[in-house]
Motif scaffolding. Structure first.
Motif, PDB file in Angstrom:
ATOM      1  N   THR A 111       0.846  -1.199   0.000  1.00 56.49           N
ATOM      2  CA  THR A 111       0.000   0.000   0.000  1.00 56.49           C
ATOM      3  C   THR A 111       0.874   1.238   0.000  1.00 56.49           C
ATOM      4  O   THR A 111       1.661   1.470   0.932  1.00 56.49           O
ATOM      5  CB  THR A 111      -0.938   0.014   1.223  1.00 56.49           C
ATOM      6  OG1 THR A 111      -1.728  -1.176   1.208  1.00 56.49           O
ATOM      7  CG2 THR A 111      -1.848   1.222   1.179  1.00 56.49           C
ATOM      8  N   THR A 112       0.761   2.040  -1.050  1.00 52.90           N
ATOM      9  CA  THR A 112       1.503   3.290  -1.165  1.00 52.90           C
ATOM     10  C   THR A 112       0.539   4.463  -1.017  1.00 52.90           C
ATOM     11  O   THR A 112      -0.678   4.283  -0.893  1.00 52.90           O
ATOM     12  CB  THR A 112       2.207   3.374  -2.530  1.00 52.90           C
ATOM     13  OG1 THR A 112       1.231   3.621  -3.549  1.00 52.90           O
ATOM     14  CG2 THR A 112       2.955   2.085  -2.844  1.00 52.90           C
ATOM     15  N   ALA A 113       1.053   5.672  -1.060  1.00 54.87           N
ATOM     16  CA  ALA A 113       0.197   6.855  -0.976  1.00 54.87           C
ATOM     17  C   ALA A 113      -0.697   6.985  -2.195  1.00 54.87           C
ATOM     18  O   ALA A 113      -1.734   7.655  -2.158  1.00 54.87           O
ATOM     19  CB  ALA A 113       1.062   8.102  -0.815  1.00 54.87           C
ATOM     20  N   LYS A 114      -0.324   6.321  -3.279  1.00 56.02           N
ATOM     21  CA  LYS A 114      -1.076   6.460  -4.524  1.00 56.02           C
ATOM     22  C   LYS A 114      -2.041   5.310  -4.796  1.00 56.02           C
ATOM     23  O   LYS A 114      -3.072   5.495  -5.442  1.00 56.02           O
ATOM     24  CB  LYS A 114      -0.099   6.578  -5.696  1.00 56.02           C
ATOM     25  CG  LYS A 114       0.739   7.852  -5.669  1.00 56.02           C
ATOM     26  CD  LYS A 114       1.609   7.952  -6.923  1.00 56.02           C
ATOM     27  CE  LYS A 114       2.384   9.266  -6.944  1.00 56.02           C
ATOM     28  NZ  LYS A 114       3.218   9.402  -8.168  1.00 56.02           N
ATOM     29  N   ASP A 267       6.035   5.256  -6.590  1.00 52.19           N
ATOM     30  CA  ASP A 267       4.932   5.748  -5.761  1.00 52.19           C
ATOM     31  C   ASP A 267       5.444   6.442  -4.507  1.00 52.19           C
ATOM     32  O   ASP A 267       4.756   7.298  -3.933  1.00 52.19           O
ATOM     33  CB  ASP A 267       4.003   4.597  -5.371  1.00 52.19           C
ATOM     34  CG  ASP A 267       3.084   4.180  -6.517  1.00 52.19           C
ATOM     35  OD1 ASP A 267       3.190   4.769  -7.611  1.00 52.19           O
ATOM     36  OD2 ASP A 267       2.262   3.267  -6.305  1.00 52.19           O
ATOM     37  N   LYS A 290       7.715   4.911   2.484  1.00 57.50           N
ATOM     38  CA  LYS A 290       6.400   5.537   2.603  1.00 57.50           C
ATOM     39  C   LYS A 290       5.308   4.609   2.070  1.00 57.50           C
ATOM     40  O   LYS A 290       4.417   5.005   1.321  1.00 57.50           O
ATOM     41  CB  LYS A 290       6.373   6.865   1.841  1.00 57.50           C
ATOM     42  CG  LYS A 290       7.406   7.868   2.325  1.00 57.50           C
ATOM     43  CD  LYS A 290       7.382   9.130   1.470  1.00 57.50           C
ATOM     44  CE  LYS A 290       8.476  10.095   1.897  1.00 57.50           C
ATOM     45  NZ  LYS A 290       8.508  11.318   1.037  1.00 57.50           N
ATOM     46  N   ALA A 291       5.423   3.352   2.460  1.00 55.52           N
ATOM     47  CA  ALA A 291       4.467   2.343   2.036  1.00 55.52           C
ATOM     48  C   ALA A 291       4.429   1.245   3.092  1.00 55.52           C
ATOM     49  O   ALA A 291       5.310   1.166   3.958  1.00 55.52           O
ATOM     50  CB  ALA A 291       4.864   1.759   0.676  1.00 55.52           C
TER      51      ALA A 291
END
Length: 555
Positions: A111-114, A267, A290-291
């Motif tokens: 799961t990334t920010a995008k 991402d 960041k994921a």
């Protein structure tokens, strides 16, 4: 010559008649070919053809393939009149935990920010557990890129420096720092060190307390394409039980392909190629991605036993000292998700090595005078699962390792024809090179290191477990510089083997193999053992080598 020597073999065989009866299936296979005591292409081919046949089901540990392989080996060793090599037994039980991930019900998400990435298990990612637990759940574990995942104090390199990864999932590159930028100054330069092996990277991540570890695959760094990873991880995975291998274990470990890695880094606002370059610089610091990583891994697991097969020819004067010939008999079994040909027959890897040790063993049974030191012929299991059979033997040897003069390992023999060189994987490590060199020169060949030292072959076969204990190891075979067709021919053949057959269903016996070079290799390796079996020399690793033991061996 053949008939006279066969009479000697017959006498030896009758002397061993009190041993375990020959299994019927193996006896039938043996009866299909009349073996002679000299090292010959005909006998070698007969062994390979049988072991790599569909009847042996890919020689996976724990199944019918193992049963037939062990039966065949015992039948051959009895035929030779050798003695059981494990306290009166032909076999050594190797305890194992067998785990099979359920790819259909397991889920793998990044799961990334995008976005939420759900790469397909098999084609894009592989994952497993060494814990033996039926279910492993990881919920939103932070991802952190730790470069090559190396902690090497002696090299002044620590990718975990100042980092607490407990509960986190580490993402790392395959091979050594320096490899992807062509540096000749870091670690082993072009030659891979153990820090570059995937086994080390998972071991170190577990020691650091990570929740999981993911290695980013690339063909050059791993030395094989993604399909090899997929095939190797697609079937049951095997481990020694914690009682035999107490090192920390990750709840989950696996690989992701390059496309998945590129998307993950992008991402996170990072350029993957730039980050890979940065990871090759001294002082690199880990970078959060960041994921998060989530996993629901369901597996079936069972405790089982596989078997090493061990035979011995006792020495006449110093039976407590041994030269060990070894080859792994196991392969990958069946491709459960494929269509068409689904059997990993493993003809080159490693029916050729097994056949080679059998041929060498037969030659020793008629050697006169017989060797003064004992010859141990060791066929190990679970090599494809991380060298586990040889690891178990090294912990429970038939003859103590301090009395083991040397190990001579046969794995994936060259079948391309006569070459101008004898390739010694790890050339320069030990004084065994000095034993092999004049024997190679007598064949008009030179000793040469492997053409692709960056692939880490020294750490990828069973002699490595002996090396870690300080036992000098010789892992050698014919090279790529074909005596008649040239070097380019040999390189093209090896490239094709890696791409088309290695750890694939295409690794089948081929009656068109040119075995002239293989016979040279086997005769040379036999002569190395014959030389050591008749003198009082104790080879060692050279001064400064990591495997050299300070204490005097053989005392």
């Amino acid at each position: 010559m053949r008939s006279t020597l066969m009479a000697g073999v017959a006498l030896l065989t009758s002397a061993a008649a009190c041993a375990t009866p020959v299994p019927p299936a193996a006896a039938t296979a043996t009866a299909q070919h009349s073996f002679g005591p000299e090292i010959s292409a005909e006998d070698f081919s007969a062994h390979v053809r049988t072991l790599a046949s569909d009847d042996f089901a890919g020689r996976s540990p724990g199944g019918i393939g193992e049963t037939k392989t062990v039966e065949y080996l015992i039948a051959q060793l009895q035929r030779l009149g050798l003695q059981p090599g494990n306290n009166g037994s032909w076999t050594q039980d190797v305890p194992m935990t067998e785990t099979k991930a359920d790819d259909k019900t397991s889920t793998f998400t990044l799961t990334t920010a995008k976005q939420t990435l759900a790469p397909a298990i098999g084609p894009e990612v592989v994952v497993g557990t060494r814990t033996g637990q039926p279910e492993v759940s990881i919920d939103a574990s932070e991802l952190v890129f730790v470069g090559y995942g190396v902690n090497a104090p002696e090299a002044g390199w620590n990718d975990y420096d100042g980092l607490d990864v407990k509960g986190k999932t580490v993402v790392m590159l395959i091979n050594d720092p320096g490899f992807h930028v062509g540096s000749a100054e870091l670690f082993g330069g072009k030659r891979m060190t153990y820090y570059g092996r995937w086994t080390y990277k998972f071991e170190e991540a577990a020691r650091q307390g990570a929740a999981a570890a993911l290695i980013i695959h690339d063909d050059a760094g791993a030395a094989y394409p993604w399909e090899v990873v997929q095939n190797s991880w697609g079937g049951p995975q095997f481990d020694l039980p914690p009682s035999e291998d107490p090192e920390p274990r990750l709840p989950a470990q696996g690989w992701i392909n390059a496309a998945t890695a590129n998307t993950l880094f992008a991402d996170a606002g990072l350029d993957f190629e730039a980050m890979r370059t940065a990871a090759n610089q001294p002082g690199f610091k880990a970078v959060p991605l960041k994921a998060t990583f989530s996993l629901s891994l369901k597996s079936s697991s069972r405790s089982a036993t596989s078997q090493n097969v061990i035979a011995m020819l006792p020495g006449t004067t110093h039976p407590d000292e041994a030269i060990v010939y070894t080859a792994h008999w196991d392969h990958l079994g069946r491709n459960f998700s494929g269509v068409g040909d689904r059997i990993f027959n493993g003809a080159i890897d490693n029916a050729t090595g097994v056949a080679g040790v059998l041929e060498i063993a037969e030659a020793f049974t008629v050697l006169r005078p017989a060797p003064e030191r004992s010859m141990v012929f060791l066929f190990v299991t679970l090599e494809e699962s991380g060298l586990l059979g040889s690891k178990y033997y090294a912990a429970h040897p038939s003859i103590p390792l301090e009395k083991t003069v040397a190990v001579i390992n046969l794995d994936a023999m060259s079948v391309i024809g006569p070459s101008r060189e004898l390739v010694v994987i790890g050339l320069g490590n030990s004084t065994l090179d000095d034993v092999a060199r004049p024997l190679a020169e007598a064949q008009d060949r030179v000793l040469m290191e492997e053409s692709e030292p960056q692939n880490g072959y020294f750490f990828r076969s069973d002699h490595f477990n002996f090396a870690k204990a300080g036992v000098p190891a010789l892992y050698a075979k014919g090279g790529v510089d074909h005596r008649e067709k040239g070097r380019e021919y040999g390189l093209a053949w090896m490239t094709d083997y890696t791409a088309v057959r290695y750890h694939k269903v295409g690794d089948n016996y081929d009656a068109n193999w040119d075995l002239r070079g293989t016979m040279q290799d086997l005769k040379l390796l036999y002569d190395v053992g014959r030389t050591l079996g008749g003198n009082r020399e104790w080879p060692n690793y050279v001064e400064g080598n990591a495997f050299r033991k300070v204490e005097q061996r053989g005392q």
